[in-house]
Design a protein around this motif. Structure first.
Motif, PDB file in Angstrom:
ATOM      1  N   VAL A  34       0.624  -1.121  -0.157  1.00  0.00           N
ATOM      2  CA  VAL A  34      -0.263  -0.232  -0.266  1.00  0.00           C
ATOM      3  C   VAL A  34       0.960   1.365  -0.242  1.00  0.00           C
ATOM      4  N   GLY A 307      -4.776   3.598   0.163  1.00  0.00           N
ATOM      5  CA  GLY A 307      -3.392   3.266  -0.344  1.00  0.00           C
ATOM      6  C   GLY A 307      -3.097   1.987  -1.317  1.00  0.00           C
ATOM      7  N   THR A 308      -4.425   1.763  -1.764  1.00  0.00           N
ATOM      8  CA  THR A 308      -4.305   0.819  -2.543  1.00  0.00           C
ATOM      9  C   THR A 308      -4.520   2.135  -3.819  1.00  0.00           C
ATOM     10  N   SER A 309      -3.379   0.919  -5.048  1.00  0.00           N
ATOM     11  CA  SER A 309      -3.553   0.914  -6.416  1.00  0.00           C
ATOM     12  C   SER A 309      -4.290   0.896  -6.747  1.00  0.00           C
ATOM     13  N   PRO A 343      -2.937   5.524  -5.723  1.00  0.00           N
ATOM     14  CA  PRO A 343      -2.672   5.193  -4.721  1.00  0.00           C
ATOM     15  C   PRO A 343      -4.131   5.363  -3.841  1.00  0.00           C
TER      16      PRO A 343
END
Ligand code: SF4
Lengths: 504, 339
Positions: A34, A307-309, A343
C-alpha cells in the motif's frame, strides 16, 4: 419526525444515465503494497513519524503533526515500512509511505473506543476521532480540539449531513446504510452532536429516496436537535455553497468556506466512519467507493483499503474493447486520472470510466435522440436511459444568448455575461458586481451551452486575473471564524496557475 | 451514410479544393457529428449543439410550411429552395472571406423568410430579399451572434419598402388563383368587418404564406416553448400585451382599434411572437428585458396597426424593439447590479 421539503433555483437533474452504480458491493483484497500519501483529504501534509524497516499494524499512526491544521495518517495494512517516496498526485507532489503488506486483515483497535461512548468525556471522544483520522474527511474536516479543521467544535452552529445523490453517478444509500448500518449512522450523528453541542444537525435526503425518508422520519422521531429535509436531487445540490442557502436559508460566504460561518458539512460515509471509530475502535483505513460509467463491466461498489493503487482496484473490471477515460468522483468536476498508479486516499468516493466516444454519427441533428441527454427538450429521451460519454457533440460556435446557462446556474449569476466580458478582456470591478466570485465552478453552464463555449473556464480565468490585479473577493460584512486559518490552507489560484504555466 | 463519408473523404483529398475547405467542413459537420472529446471539465456535455437548436425551429415551422404547400402549391417549395440557395451563397462567400466556419444561422433564416412573403412573390425577389437580409441584417455586423436585427425581418422590410406593391397587392386566398389585395387586417381597416375566427385559425384568408394556418403556428410555437428553444416570456408577454392593449383600445376607440382576439389571430402576430421576436440573439437576455421587450412589441403592434398607414405592424414593432435590445439589457443590468 416532520420532513421539510426544500429546493434551490437553477441546477439540473441528471437522470437515467447508463453505467449507474448498482446495489452490489465487492470486497477488494489487500494488495501486496500500500502507498499512503501523507496528505489526504482536508489538512496540511504531516511528517512521517515511524521508521523505515519498522513493522506496523493497520491502523497505526505513521504521520502526525498536532501543531498544523491536519489529521493523523495511518498505516492501512499490517506489514513493514519499506520506504518513503515522493509521488505526484493530480499535479501536486506529496510524500508517501510504502508498506509491504503481510496479507493479514486485522487492524489495531483505537484506545478507549466503547459502545458506552455516552459515558466518555467529550475530550476523549474528540481524541478518538482525531486519532482515527476521520477528522480529515470532506471539504473542511471535522473540528476537534486538535486543529483538525479551521474552527473548534464549540464554533460549530450547524452540522449538515447530506445524502442527496445529485451527481450523474451516486453511491447507493442501500449499500451505505443497509441493515444495521442505518442505526450506526444515527449513533454517529449523536456522537457528533455530543462533540459539537451547540450545533443543530440537519440531515438532507434526496426526495427520490422515499423509503429512506420514511425510515429516517421514524427512527429519528423525538430527537430535538435534529431536522430532516427532503431535497430535490438536482446537481449541484451536494455542494456546500448550495446546501447552506437551501438548508440554513443564509448566504454562503463566497470566496470562503462553510466552516467560516460555523457550519460543518459531512457525507453519510463520514458519519459512519465516526461511529466506527468511537464505538468499534476502527481507524479510517478503508473506504467504500463506487464504479460508475459504461466503461465498467459491472457497476458495483467496493470496499477498499486506503493506499491501494487504482491499477489494482480496476484490474479486470474495465470492458476490454473500449477506450475509456478515468475520472475521480464526479463527471462534472472530477479530475481526469491519467496515472493508474495513484493510490486511493480518504477523499475518493467514486471512480468513473466513461467511454471516449470518437464515433462520428450520421446527421446527428435529425437523430430523434432516444439515448441522448439534453437540458433542452429537443431530444426524445425523457424517460429512456442516456449515454454518458466524453464526446463534445458539436462544434464551438458564436454565443447566441440562448439563456440556458443563466437558467441552470445554481448561484443565480449570468454566466454568459461574465464570459463575454472576460472574453473581450474586460477585467474590472464590474465583474465582481456581476457576481463572478459567487461562481462555485460547478461547470453546469459548460454542460448546457448550445454553442459549446467553455463558459466556466472563462469565469475561472476571470477570477484568476482579478486576483492578480488585487481585486480579491470582498469580505462579507458579518463576523466569520477561522478566516486566517482557512486562507493559509486554501490553495491560491494564482499559484496554481503558475504551476500550470511551468509544466506546459 | 458510408457513401456520403467516402464522397466527402474524396473531396477532401482533392488539393485544388483547398480554398473551399470551410464549405466542405460545413457539409462534413452537417452530415457527421464531431469526433472530438472534451478537453476541459465537465467531462460530459449536453447533446445539443447549434445545429439541433436551429433544427428545432425548422421542425416547429413544419406545420406552417406543409400547410402553405397544400394551400398554394409547389411554388412555395420553389420559394424556399431559392431562399436557401441565395442566403447560403451569401453565407458561404462570407465564410470564405473571413476564413471562418459556416454558421448555422441561415438554416432558420432560409425558411423563416419565405414564409412571411405573399405566396405569389416572384422568385428573384425572394432571392434579392434574403440576400439583402443576410448581408445587411447579419454579415455586416460580424455574423451570427452579433447581429442586432433578425435577418429575415430585415429582408422582409427591405421588400416592403423597395417593392411596396408586392406586400400590398399580391395576396391570395388558399385554393384559389385569384390575386387579391385583401387580408383580414386590411378588410377590417376599410370596412370594420371581422373575418370569422375559424377561417383565421384554418388559414382561409389572405396573408403571407406561412402565417395564415394559425393552428399550425400555435402547435409549432408551443413545441418551441416546450423544447426551451424559444423563451416563453417573450411570446407570452407579446401576445398578452396585444390582448390587453387591444382590449383597452377597443373599448376607448372602437372605430380605430380592432378587438383583442381578432388582433391576436389576424396578420403575422402569432408567427412573429413565436418565431421572430424570440430569436435569442436579437432579443434581450435579461429576464426583465424580455418582459419589457414583449410588452413593448405588443403595444407598438397595436398602435401601428390602428393609427399608421400600414395595416400590419408586427414586423416593424419587432425590428424597432430589436434596435432597443442592447439599451434594454444595459438598463436592466445597471439597475440589477447597481452599487
Ligand atoms: S460554473 Fe459557475 S457560473 Fe457556471 S453554472 Fe456553475 S456556478 Fe454558475
Amino acid at each position: 419526525m416532520k420532513v421539510e421539503k426544500r429546493k434551490f433555483k437553477g441546477g439540473y437533474r441528471f437522470k437515467n444515465f447508463d453505467g449507474q452504480i448498482t446495489d452490489k458491493i465487492d470486497a477488494i483484497d489487500i494488495p501486496e503494497r500500500v502507498v499512503i500519501p501523507l496528505k489526504q483529504g482536508f489538512g496540511n501534509e504531516v511528517p512521517f513519524i515511524s521508521k523505515i524497516g519498522y513493522t506496523v499494524q493497520a491502523g497505526q499512526i505513521i504521520g502526525r503533526d498536532d501543531t498544523s491544521v491536519s489529521s493523523p495518517v495511518h498505516a492501512t495494512a499490517n506489514g513493514v515500512v519499506e520506504k518513503v517516496v515522493t509521488i505526484e498526485v493530480f499535479g501536486c507532489e506529496v510524500q508517501a509511505v510504502v508498506i509491504k503488506s503481510n496479507g493479514t486483515k486485522t487492524w489495531r483497535v483505537l484506545d478507549g473506543a466503547t459502545e458506552n461512548w455516552e459515558e466518555l468525556p467529550t475530550d476523549k471522544i474528540e481524541e478518538i476521532l482525531y486519532l482515527s483520522g476521520v477528522t480529515a474527511l470532506d471539504k473542511e474536516g471535522i473540528p476537534t480540539k486538535f486543529n483538525s479543521s479551521v474552527i473548534t467544535p464549540s464554533d460549530v452552529e450547524n452540522i449538515i449531513v447530506h445524502a442527496v445523490g445529485s451527481e450523474v453517478f451516486n453511491l447507493s444509500l442501500s449499500v451505505l446504510l443497509g441493515g444495521e448500518r442505518v442505526h450506526n449512522f444515527v449513533e454517529g450523528l449523536k456522537i457528533l452532536h455530543k462533540v459539537m453541542p451547540n450545533a443543530k444537525v440537519h440531515l438532507a435526503i434526496g426526495n427520490n429516496e422515499k423509503e429512506w425518508l420514511t425510515t429516517f422520519s421514524k427512527i429519528l422521531d423525538g430527537i430535538d436537535w435534529l431536522r430532516l429535509y427532503a431535497l430535490e436531487p438536482k446537481y449541484p445540490q451536494g455542494y456546500d455553497e448550495v446546501l447552506i442557502p437551501t438548508i440554513l436559508k443564509r448566504e454562503f460566504p463566497h470566496g470562503y468556506c462553510s466552516a467560516n460561518i460555523g457550519a460543518t458539512v459531512l457525507s453519510v460515509q463520514a458519519v459512519l466512519h465516526v461511529y466506527d471509530a468511537v464505538v468499534e475502535g476502527k481507524p479510517l483505513i478503508e473506504r467504500i467507493i463506487g464504479f460508475g460509467g459504461a466503461g465498467f463491466k459491472e457497476n458495483v461498489h467496493a470496499k477498499v483499503r486506503i493506499g491501494t493503487s487504482l491499477d489494482f482496484i480496476l484490474k479486470n473490471r474495465i470492458k476490454d474493447d473500449l477506450e475509456v477515460r478515468y475520472i475521480l468522483n464526479s463527471a462534472l468536476t472530477g479530475d481526469t486520472i491519467t496515472n493508474l498508479s495513484y493510490p486511493l486516499d480518504k477523499s475518493y468516493r467514486m471512480l468513473l470510466a466513461l467511454h471516449e466516444d470518437r464515433k462520428r454519427y450520421f446527421i446527428p441533428f435529425m437523430n430523434p435522440g432516444f439515448n441522448r441527454d439534453s437540458y433542452s427538450r429537443t431530444f426524445l429521451s425523457y424517460i429512456t436511459t442516456k449515454r454518458a460519454e466524453t464526446n463534445v457533440h458539436g462544434e464551438e460556435r458564436p454565443h447566441v444568448s440562448c439563456g440556458f446557462c443563466e437558467e441552470v446556474c445554481p448561484v443565480r449569476i449570468i454566466p454568459h455575461l461574465i464570459y463575454s466580458h472576460v472574453e473581450r478582456g474586460f477585467i474590472e470591478d464590474r465583474l465582481i458586481d456581476f457576481g463572478i466570485y459567487k461562481c462555485i465552478d460547478c461547470n453546469l453552464c459548460n454542460y448546457v451551452c448550445v454553442s459549446k463555449i467553455p463558459i466556466a473556464q472563462y469565469i475561472k480565468e476571470g477570477k484568476d486575473k482579478l486576483i492578480e490585479e488585487g481585486l480579491e473577493p470582498p469580505l462579507p460584512d458579518y463576523d466569520m471564524k477561522g478566516v486566517e486559518e482557512y486562507l493559509s490552507i486554501r490553495e491560491k489560484p494564482v499559484q496554481a496557475k503558475d504551476e500550470e504555466d511551468e509544466t506546459s | 451514410m458510408k457513401p456520403v463519408r467516402k464522397l466527402l473523404d474524396y473531396i477532401y483529398s482533392i488539393k485544388l479544393l483547398k480554398p473551399f475547405h470551410p464549405v466542405i467542413d460545413a457539409v462534413d459537420a452537417a452530415f457527421f457529428s464531431p469526433s472530438e472529446l472534451t478537453e476541459v471539465k465537465p467531462h460530459i456535455l449536453d447533446n445539443i449543439d447549434l445545429k439541433r437548436y436551429m433544427f428545432a425551429v425548422i421542425i416547429a415551422l413544419m406545420p406552417s410550411t406543409i400547410a402553405a404547400v397544400v394551400f398554394y402549391g409547389w411554388y412555395v417549395l420553389a420559394m424556399i429552395v431559392v431562399s436557401y440557395a441565395a442566403g447560403g451563397i451569401v453565407e458561404v462567400i462570407f465564410a470564405l472571406i473571413r476564413k471562418k466556419h459556416i454558421e448555422e444561422g441561415f438554416f432558420v433564416t432560409g425558411i423563416i423568410f419565405p414564409l412571411v412573403l405573399p405566396p405569389t412573390t416572384p422568385l428573384w425577389i425572394v432571392a434579392v430579399g434574403v440576400a439583402f437580409g443576410v448581408f445587411f441584417g447579419k454579415e455586416v455586423f460580424g455574423g451570427t451572434g452579433r447581429n442586432p436585427f433578425n435577418p429575415a425581418l430585415v429582408g422582409r422590410l427591405f421588400i416592403t419598402i423597395a417593392f411596396p406593391t408586392i406586400m400590398t397587392t399580391f395576396w391570395r386566398v388558399p385554393f384559389s388563383d385569384a390575386i387579391t389585395a385583401a387580408t383580414p387586417l386590411s378588410i377590417y381597416k376599410t370596412s370594420h368587418t371581422i373575418t370569422p375566427y375559424i377561417d383565421l385559425l384554418l388559414g382561409q384568408c389572405g396573408g403571407s404564406m406561412g402565417e395564415t394556418f394559425r393552428i399550425g403556428i400555435i402547435v409549432g410555437g408551443l413545441f418551441l416553448l416546450f423544447s426551451k428553444v424559444a423563451d416563453w416570456k417573450i411570446s407570452i408577454s407579446y401576445i398578452g400585451s396585444v390582448f390587453v392593449f387591444a382590449l383597452i383600445g377597443n373599448a376607448l376607440f372602437p372605430m380605430k382599434i380592432a378587438p383583442p382576439v381578432f388582433q391576436i389571430l389576424a396578420g403575422g402576430l402569432l408567427y412573429g411572437a413565436f418565431f421572430m421576436a424570440t430569436d435569442p440573439v436579437t432579443s434581450p437576455f435579461t429576464k426583465a428585458g424580455k418582459w419589457i421587450f414583449g410588452i413593448a412589441c405588443g403595444l407598438l403592434t397595436v398602435l401601428i396597426r390602428s393609427f399608421s398607414g400600414y395595416v400590419e405592424g408586427v414586423m416593424f414593432s419587432i425590428v424597432i424593439m430589436n434596435a432597443f435590445t442592447p439599451i434594454l439589457d444595459h438598463l436592466v443590468l445597471s439597475i440589477k447590479y447597481r452599487r
